[in-house]
Structures are given as structure tokens and as C-alpha cells.
Design an enzyme around this catalytic site. Structure first.
Site: not given
Ligand SMILES: Cc1cc2nc3c(=O)[nH]c(=O)nc-3n(C[C@H](O)[C@H](O)[C@H](O)COP(=O)(O)OP(=O)(O)OC[C@H]3O[C@@H](n4cnc5c(N)ncnc54)[C@H](O)[C@@H]3O)c2cc1C
Length: 594
Positions: A133, A254, A256, A266, A269, A300, A366, A408
Site C-alpha cells: 500500500f 485527504q 484519495h 473508490l 489503493e 495519497r 476521502h 493518513r
Molecule cells: C470507500 C472507502 C474505502 C476505505 N478503505 C479503507 C481501507 O481499505 N483501509 C483503511 O484503513 N481505511 C479505509 N477507509 C477509511 C475507513 O474505512 C474509515 O476511516 C473508518 O472505517 C471509519 O470508521 P469509524 O468507526 O470511525 O466510522 P464509520 O464506520 O464511518 O461509522 C460512523 C458511525 O457513526 C454513526 N453516526 C454518525 N453520525 C451519527 C448521528 N448523528 N447519530 C447516530 N449515529 C451517527 C453512523 O451511523 C455510523 O454507524 C475507507 C473509507 C472509504 C470511504
């Protein structure tokens, strides 16, 4: 769960307060951060998780490429190498004490997932498979790209998220799916719970807790072209601001390098990790000019700027705003085995068969490096002097601990979300063991939230939420995107002022309580307008280029003035700033070349 007479907790007429729920721990967010924390805390305490979308629809499930850990399953690797890459990738803005914890604990967290049952891809010997990566290298950057990203084909997030959900169910974590957090209840620096809206049935609910954790994710939806899910509107950030607390390093956003053209969806990567090329209209692998050593596997920020420069200088395909990601030479077998989702997405959204044709791509918003300031135990901080808010925790993309600094590295986010989610869980357990009583719930706990709902349900102006949102996204992309300047950012400050005025005159058509997406979209737009001000103001202040923050009028990094974290508060219309030092332990800042 217990119910208190709603009359005793609010004094605003018109909007029903249906219930008061009580749990030791209330977590907002069912992504990797929220659910990993729930798994940790639920052995000893009563834990509830609220999510505005059904838990397994959280954006973590969309992650494709992998989760970083120096397992050394396929070649030599060390946590020190991972640490060096992360520090350098962050353009030396990451806090090295937090980074050290992350890279050291990474193998433990990944192996825990393996034991929970995550279906990782495997090496022929049966170990967890690892791929290359961007920015992850051998031997402190002296060697080439390293096999460090643990993956489940190109559906890694999906595998991890569903696995965690199963573990939560087994541990009897209480879920409140489709509950929308509206406001925090913090008084005298003690977090006492929060107020939420029941999306399905309508109505305000008060959640009374000894500890609250935010795992509310990112805010890609502020930009026009984004890889992020619809739900990624950064709600948690505004709730924190409204509670009078600061946000950290919000200027670092960021982009992507490879989003599907015009869709933003997406192309992981992993495509480049498996050997994909990026080429311009002349058929050149132009990364040779920008990062001769690491080529497509440079970090990135660098690859996105290179693509955007090619496009700006007229070398996009046919002069258009895209270049190609070419996978054809990998062969159909490898593509279908290791990158099946990319094949499917390119076909479904652009009608491109990537085994036979190159994929049109452009940079896509991203990830948010900044967010809610926390310490290494995921406690939310109230100021630049490390003063924690009692009973309030945050982890994952909404938080800024800060392990990513200015930029990141891919696969470090699934890691950060799970690992600091886990730490938040442990930290809450320690806190709760010494806390028997629920903190007092103020009589006006739900007042702010009810007022907001009332305001929107009676909004009868002439402006449409969707129009304002579209204008915000377009302007943020043009004026606060990959390349920034004082001129553009000042224009954006003005634009935000005008968008906010228009927002005061919105019209909501749907006045009902049940599944009112009109109402929720208005609330979300309010959030996006609010914290975008901090992104822009922070970007205007930071007169240097570092990581993903690239100023054409200040093209160099300036360690003397800007090797520090931004903290920003919003009081009324005023934004105030403070700064705090970056923690440097092992690696002194150096010029960053790839
Ligand atoms: C398409 C894509 C591919 C990616 N691929 C990778 C990868 O391969 N490797 C990597 O390391 N990272 C990757 N990332 C980044 C990574 O996926 C995210 O940064 C990470 O999963 C975020 O996790 P989280 O638990 O912080 O938030 P999230 O998984 O985004 O969850 C947020 C939660 O908050 C809740 N929420 C938000 N606001 C409210 C509210 N007002 N009331 C109630 N609930 C709320 C939502 O319902 C959800 O459950 C990727 C991101 C994207 C978009």
C-alpha cells in the site's frame, strides 16, 4: 432500561420526549470504532450503541484495501518501520507517542479479529495474506513497498464490520439502530448523556449515561466528488462544537487519488498495491516525474496532487478532468481473485471492464485527518492543556489523537478505528469501575435538541436544502480542495456566510415524525455548514504546505512556524484558535521525498 417521567426533563412544548434510557455506556456510531469499543466494555458493563444507519451499513463496511499491521507474514517487517512510514506519511504532524502505540498494538488487534472469525485472505501456508500500500516501505523508507496490509480480497471493511456486529450481538450489546444523535449533555465538564431522534417513529429520546463515546465517522459529503457514504456528514463534530469544545487540525482533508470519474466511488489503493498503473493522455506513467522511487505507491496527498496537476495542465484523457488507472497487465485471474469489487464497481458505474480497458479516475474526497481532540486513552480533551472532559470518549475517523497528522497512509484508518476503539473501551471500563452513580441529568437536557427539531419542522422559507448542499459541495471542492490559496479560501469564507444566510430561510416539506429524511437532511446540512467554517478558517491560517494541506501561495512546509496542531472553537459567529505542540519522540522532521 428505565423510564422517567418526560415532563421532569424538558420544558419545551410541542415535541414529545418519549423516553429516558439509561445505560452505563452509550456509544454513538456502529462503525469499527464504536463496535470495537462496545465489544471491549460489554463484558463488565451495560453498553448501548446508537447508529443513524443500520449498524452494518456504517461506512467502515465500504473499506476495501486492508488493515495495516507489521505481522511479517510474507516478508520481514518491524513495528519501527511501520512507525517511520506513518510519521513520514503524516508530514511529521502526527504525534509520535500515539503512533508508537498504534503500530505496536496493530498485530494484536488484527490477530484478535482473526480469532473472532474475520475471513481474511490467506497465503498458501494459511497465514493472513498481506499486500502493498502507498507509503508503506521496508527499512525506514530505504527499501521498496512492503507487504503490510492484511486484507479480505477487496472487501476488508465489510468482513471486519460484520464480524464485529456478530461479536456485539453475542455479547448482548443493546443496539438502537436508526437513532440520530442530536445533542450532547455536558455540564461542568462532565458528560451526562445525549439526546437523539428516533428516525423510524419520530420523537426525542434522552440517553442518560456514565460514559459516552463518539465513533461518528468522517465528513466526505462536504465535497462534490467523494468516496464517502451518504451518512458521512460529520455530525459528531458539530455536536462537540455546540457543546463548547474544540476541534483539532480540521484543515487536513485527504483526497484519495483514484475515485471513479464523476462518481467519486473508490477504486481502492489495493489496485495500485497489486501493481496497477496510473497514466495520462499521452500514455505516460507520469508518477515518474513526481515520485520516481515509489511511483504509484507514493502516499495519497502526493499522488492526488500529481493527478490534479496533470489534469490542470491539460494532460487529462482527451483534455478532460480524469486520467486512467490501468489494471489490464495484471491479468483477468488476479483481478477477479484479488480485486473483484473494483471490477464490479467499474462495470456497474462506468460500463468499463477493467480486465480489458483502463478505468477513468479522478481524486475524490476521502478522509478527515482532523477531528475531536483526544488523548491516547481516547478521552476527549477540552483544551490544549490535555484537560479531559469527564466521561466523554471518541475514536475512529471523528477523532484526532493524532496518528495521521497531515496525511493518513492507506490501511492505517481501519487500524486506528479498531485499535483506538478498543482503547476507548478499556478506558471506559477503568473509569466505570470507579464510578457507581449516574451523573445528575439537568432538567433542560433535551431543550437544545427539541428547539432544533421544532425549528426545522416549522421551516417555511423559499430555499431548498438540496440546493444549498450542492452549492456547498461545489464551492468547497473549488475553493478548499486539493490546492488552496488565500484568495480562494477568503472567497470560501464569504460563500459560507451566504450559504448560512440561505440556510436560515429553508423550507421543509415533510412535517411528519416518521422517517422524515427531509428533516434529517436539514439537520445534516446545518452540521456541514458549521464545521466547514473551521476547515476553511484553519486552512487560511496555516500559511504553509504540509501533507494534504497544499497552499499554492505557501508551497513549502514551515516547521518553524507550523509544526503544531490547530485547535479551533466556535462561539456564536466567532472562531477562536489555539495551538499545541506536536509530540516528537523517535523521528526528527526531515524533508519528505518519495
Ligand atoms: C470507500 C472507502 C474505502 C476505505 N478503505 C479503507 C481501507 O481499505 N483501509 C483503511 O484503513 N481505511 C479505509 N477507509 C477509511 C475507513 O474505512 C474509515 O476511516 C473508518 O472505517 C471509519 O470508521 P469509524 O468507526 O470511525 O466510522 P464509520 O464506520 O464511518 O461509522 C460512523 C458511525 O457513526 C454513526 N453516526 C454518525 N453520525 C451519527 C448521528 N448523528 N447519530 C447516530 N449515529 C451517527 C453512523 O451511523 C455510523 O454507524 C475507507 C473509507 C472509504 C470511504
Amino acid at each position: 432500561m428505565s423510564t422517567i417521567d418526560p415532563e421532569t426533563i424538558h420544558d419545551v412544548e410541542g415535541v414529545p420526549v418519549h423516553s429516558v434510557h439509561r445505560h452505563d455506556v452509550i456509544i454513538v456510531g456502529a462503525g469499527l470504532a464504536g463496535m470495537r469499543a462496545a465489544v471491549e466494555a460489554s463484558d463488565e458493563f451495560d453498553v448501548a450503541v446508537l447508529s443513524k444507519v443500520f449498524p452494518t451499513r456504517s461506512h467502515s463496511g465500504g473499506a476495501q484495501g486492508g488493515i495495516a499491521a507489521s505481522l511479517a507474514n510474507e516478508e520481514e517487517d518491524h513495528w519501527e518501520w511501520h512507525m517511520f512510514d506513518t510519521v513520514k506519511g503524516s508530514d511529521y504532524l502526527g504525534d509520535q507517542d500515539a503512533i508508537e502505540i498504534m503500530v505496536k498494538e496493530a498485530p494484536v488487534v488484527v490477530r484478535e479479529f482473526e480469532h473472532y472469525g474475520t475471513p481474511f485472505s490467506r497465503t498458501p501456508e494459511g497465514r493472513i495474506a498481506q499486500r502493498k500500500f502507498g507509503g508503506h516501505t521496508k527499512d525506514f523508507g530505504r527499501g521498496g513497498p512492503i507487504l503490510r496490509a492484511c486484507y479480505a480480497a477487496d472487501r476488508t471493511g465489510h468482513a471486519l464490520l460484520h464480524n464485529l456486529y456478530e461479536v456485539c450481538i453475542k455479547k448482548e450489546v443493546r443496539f438502537y439502530p436508526e437513532f440520530y444523535a442530536l445533542s450532547l449533555i455536558i455540564r461542568d465538564n462532565v458528560c451526562r448523556g445525549l439526546v437523539a431522534w428516533d428516525v423510524i417513529n419520530g420523537g426525542v429520546h434522552v440517553f442518560h449515561a456514565k460514559a459516552v463515546m463518539f465513533g461518528t465517522g468522517g465528513y466526505g459529503k462536504v465535497f462534490e466528488i467523494t468516496s464517502n457514504a451518504l451518512a458521512n456528514t460529520g455530525d459528531g463534530l458539530s455536536l462537540v462544537l455546540r457543546a463548547g469544545l474544540p476541534l483539532e487540525d480540521m484543515e487536513f482533508v485527504q483526497f484519495h487519488p483514484t475515485g471513479l470519474y464523476l462518481q467519486g466511488i473508490l477504486v481502492s489503493e489495493a489496485a495500485r498495491g497489486e501493481g496497477g498503473y496510473i497514466i495520462n493522455d499521452k500514455g505516460e506513467r507520469f508518477m515518474e516525474r513526481y515520485a520516481p522511487d515509489k511511483m504509484e505507491l507514493a502516499p495519497r496527498d502526493l499522488v492526488s496532487r500529481s493527478i490534479q496537476t496533470e489534469i490542470n495542465e491539460g494532460r487529462g484523457i482527451g483534455g478532460e478532468a480524469y486520467v486512467y488507472c490501468d489494471l489490464r497487465h495484471l491479468g483477468e485471474d488476479a483481478i477477479m481473485k484479488k480485486l473483484p469489487q473494483i471490477h464490479e464497481l467499474a462495470w456497474k458505474f462506468l460500463h468499463v471492464d477493467c480486465t480489458k480497458e483502463p478505468i477513468p479516475i479522478q481524486p475524490t474526497a476521502h478522509y478527515s485527518m482532523g477531528g475531536i481532540p483526544t488523548n491516547k486513552d481516547a478521552q476527549v480533551l477540552a483544551d490544549g492543556k490535555e484537560r479531559p472532559v469527564e466521561g466523554f470518549y471518541a475514536a475512529g475517523e471523528c477523532a484526532c489523537v493524532s496518528v495521521h497528522g497531515g496525511n493518513r497512509l492507506g490501511t492505517n484508518s481501519l487500524l486506528e478505528a479498531s485499535l483506538f476503539g478498543r482503547r476507548a473501551g478499556k478506558s471506559m471500563v477503568r473509569f466505570l469501575r470507579g464510578t457507581r452513580e449516574f451523573p445528575e441529568l439537568p432538567a433542560d437536557a433535551a431543550k437544545l435538541a427539541i428547539k432544533e427539531i421544532e425549528r426545522f419542522l416549522s421551516a417555511d422559507g423559499g430555499e431548498r436544502v438540496a440546493d444549498i448542499r450542492e452549492d456547498l459541495q461545489g464551492k468547497m471542492t473549488d475553493e478548499c480542495g486539493i490546492f488552496r490559496s488565500a484568495e480562494k479560501l477568503e472567497a470560501m469564507v464569504k460563500d459560507l456566510g451566504e450559504l448560512e444566510k440561505r440556510f436560515e430561510k429553508i423550507k421543509i416539506d415533510d412535517r411528519s415524525n416518521k422517517f422524515n429524511s427531509d428533516l434529517l437532511e436539514a439537520i445534516e446540512l446545518g452540521h456541514m455548514l458549521e464545521f466547514s467554517e473551521l476547515i476553511v478558517a484553519g486552512a487560511l491560517k496555516r500559511e504553509e504546505s504540509r501533507g494534504a494541506h497544499s497552499r499554492t501561495d505557501f508551497p513549502k512546509r514551515d516547521d518553524e512556524k507550523w509544526l503544531k496542531h490547530t485547535l479551533a472553537w466556535k462561539k456564536g459567529d466567532e472562531i477562536t484558535f489555539d495551538y499545541k505542540p506536536v509530540i516528537i519522540t523517535r523521528f526528527q522532521p526531515k524533508e519528505r521525498t518519495y
